[in-house]
Design a protein around this motif. Structure first.
Motif, short mmCIF file in Angstrom:
data_model
loop_
_atom_site.label_atom_id
_atom_site.label_comp_id
_atom_site.label_asym_id
_atom_site.label_seq_id
_atom_site.Cartn_x
_atom_site.Cartn_y
_atom_site.Cartn_z
N VAL A 81 0.84 -1.20 0.00
CA VAL A 81 0.00 0.00 0.00
C VAL A 81 0.88 1.25 0.00
O VAL A 81 0.63 2.20 -0.75
N GLU A 82 1.92 1.26 0.82
CA GLU A 82 2.87 2.37 0.82
C GLU A 82 3.50 2.51 -0.56
O GLU A 82 3.63 3.62 -1.09
N ALA A 83 3.90 1.40 -1.14
CA ALA A 83 4.55 1.45 -2.45
C ALA A 83 3.63 2.05 -3.50
O ALA A 83 4.02 2.94 -4.26
N MET A 84 2.38 1.58 -3.54
CA MET A 84 1.46 2.02 -4.58
C MET A 84 1.04 3.48 -4.40
O MET A 84 0.81 4.19 -5.39
N THR A 85 0.92 3.95 -3.17
CA THR A 85 0.43 5.31 -2.92
C THR A 85 1.54 6.36 -3.00
O THR A 85 1.26 7.52 -3.29
N MET A 86 2.79 5.95 -2.79
CA MET A 86 3.87 6.93 -2.72
C MET A 86 4.79 6.93 -3.93
O MET A 86 5.32 7.96 -4.32
N GLY A 87 4.98 5.77 -4.53
CA GLY A 87 6.02 5.66 -5.55
C GLY A 87 5.60 6.19 -6.91
O GLY A 87 4.45 6.06 -7.32
N THR A 88 6.54 6.82 -7.62
CA THR A 88 6.35 7.10 -9.04
C THR A 88 6.93 5.96 -9.87
O THR A 88 6.46 5.69 -10.98
N ILE A 89 7.95 5.29 -9.32
CA ILE A 89 8.51 4.08 -9.91
C ILE A 89 8.63 3.05 -8.79
O ILE A 89 9.11 3.37 -7.70
N ILE A 90 8.21 1.81 -9.06
CA ILE A 90 8.29 0.75 -8.05
C ILE A 90 9.16 -0.37 -8.58
O ILE A 90 9.03 -0.81 -9.72
N VAL A 91 10.07 -0.83 -7.72
CA VAL A 91 10.93 -1.97 -8.02
C VAL A 91 10.47 -3.13 -7.13
O VAL A 91 10.62 -3.07 -5.91
N VAL A 92 9.87 -4.15 -7.74
CA VAL A 92 9.41 -5.31 -6.99
C VAL A 92 10.53 -6.35 -6.96
O VAL A 92 11.05 -6.73 -8.01
#
Length: 388
Positions: A200-211
């Motif tokens: 949830v933090e990743a999706m709401t804050m990130g402009t780019i996400i590295v999984v």
């Protein structure tokens, strides 16, 4: 600020060669403008280790790290001009907030007037002017984290690194601090790299996400693309709440449709125009074993049997106020272990209508939201990646 990681690996040597632990394997990333990059994945996937290699707190076993074109592999942390915010705040307990923020600047021999100016600017951004003369023990967890952020801001770094900074806070404060950190990012002309296990933090804050998973990058993308176009089953299951429903199914092309055999021999026919373009080897008219994924929000309850609906039997309903989660199973009238069932389904709906256990209901899938993955160990999407 340009940051490049080229084939970066971290290997912890064991007593024997076979005992070596590969914490990060062949990590590649380029940031060439202001971005809020989030490293996300389960515990032990290598995200914090990667962050620490960027900061210089961990040696790089293989590969190269560049900042603004300069090779940084052997450069000491204090000369990298990056600021790091830790999970446990790392404030000196005997110092006030002002002293904590000023400490690093004093060690850099920055004049007192400049220190005062930077701290005053930082506390205004973070709204913590009233905390300047308090020690950490007189602050709440959120206030301590703001002071830790302030200490990072006053250094005017070229890169912010945040290692799970909200994990010690309660749920309400985490949500509040997510907003505060996003506001801070918007105000500062500096890239952020943020580590979390919370999608949830990743999706709401990130402009780019590295999984990440087991030290390996699974996908680098914008949040909406991770949700809509996951490259493999792991990404599809990690992103989204509740987790995507997965089933081992068989598919077969019949003219201009795909016939899908679901649990309990339920059949679904989907026109190829409804799906993203499937790789040619799955369209040869033969039967292929694959994994089907469908998100709970893309499963809908219908009032009566229709051509493309299935009958399922409810097990549990959870009323969450704004939404209801319905747990059900394709296996009708059978005693089953819910946790081990391979035919269970979760449905997310946006009303408060509840169903008694063992109620028979009809559900249908949004056909254009169906995901299909290979059944081999890679479990990669069988859709053509370029077809988005």
């Amino acid at each position: 600020m340009e940051l490049k990681l080229i084939n970066v690996s971290k290997i912890y040597k064991g007593k024997k060669k076979n005992d070596d632990v590969v914490a990060v394997d062949n990590f590649n990333l380029t940031i060439d403008k202001k971005e809020f990059v989030v490293f996300v994945g389960p515990s032990g996937c290598g995200k914090s280790t990667t962050l620490r290699m960027i900061a210089g707190l961990e040696d790089i076993s293989k590969g190269e790290l560049y900042m603004d074109g300069e090779l940084m592999n052997k450069v000491e942390p204090k000369f990298r001009n990056v600021a790091m915010v830790f999970q446990n705040y790392a404030l000196y307990p005997h110092m006030t907030a002002y002293q904590n923020m000023a400490f690093g600047l004093k060690n850099m021999h920055i004049p007192k007037d400049e220190i005062d100016k930077r701290i005053n600017e930082a506390v205004k951004i973070l709204d913590i002017e009233h905390l300047l003369h308090r020690k950490p023990k007189a602050m709440s967890g959120g206030e301590r984290q703001r002071v830790a952020l302030g200490r990072a801001i006053v250094r005017t770094p070229r890169l912010f690194l945040l290692d799970e900074p909200l994990s010690n806070l309660d749920a309400k404060l985490r949500a509040q601090m997510r907003v505060e950190i996003t506001k801070l990012y918007d105000k500062l002309d500096t890239p952020f790299i943020y580590v979390t296990h919370d999608q949830v933090e990743a999706m709401t804050m990130g402009t780019i996400i590295v999984v990440m998973r087991k030290g390996v990058i699974q996908q680098i993308d914008r949040p909406e693309n991770l949700y809509d176009f996951p490259k493999n089953r792991f990404v599809a299951g990690f992103i989204g709440t509740p987790q995507m429903n997965f089933y081992e199914v068989s598919i077969k092309r019949v003219l201009n449709s795909i016939e899908i055999t679901l649990p309990e021999n339920n059949k679904l026919k989907v026109g190829l125009v409804k799906l993203r373009k499937i790789k040619d080897e799955y369209l040869d008219g033969n039967e292929h074993k694959v994994i089907l994924g469908i998100r709970p929000e893309h499963v809908h309850i219908v009032s009566k049997k229709q051509d493309d609906s299935f009958q399922v039997e409810t097990t549990i309903c959870e009323n969450l106020g704004s939404e209801t989660l319905v747990y059900a199973d394709f296996a009708l009238g059978k005693d089953k272990n819910i946790r081990e069932s391979t035919s269970s389904i979760v449905i997310k709906k946006y009303d408060r209508n509840l169903y008694s256990p063992k109620s028979n209901i009809f559900v249908e899938f949004e056909k254009d939201k169906i995901h299909l993955f290979s059944s081999d160990e890679k479990e990669e999407t069988i859709y053509q990646i370029d077809d988005k």
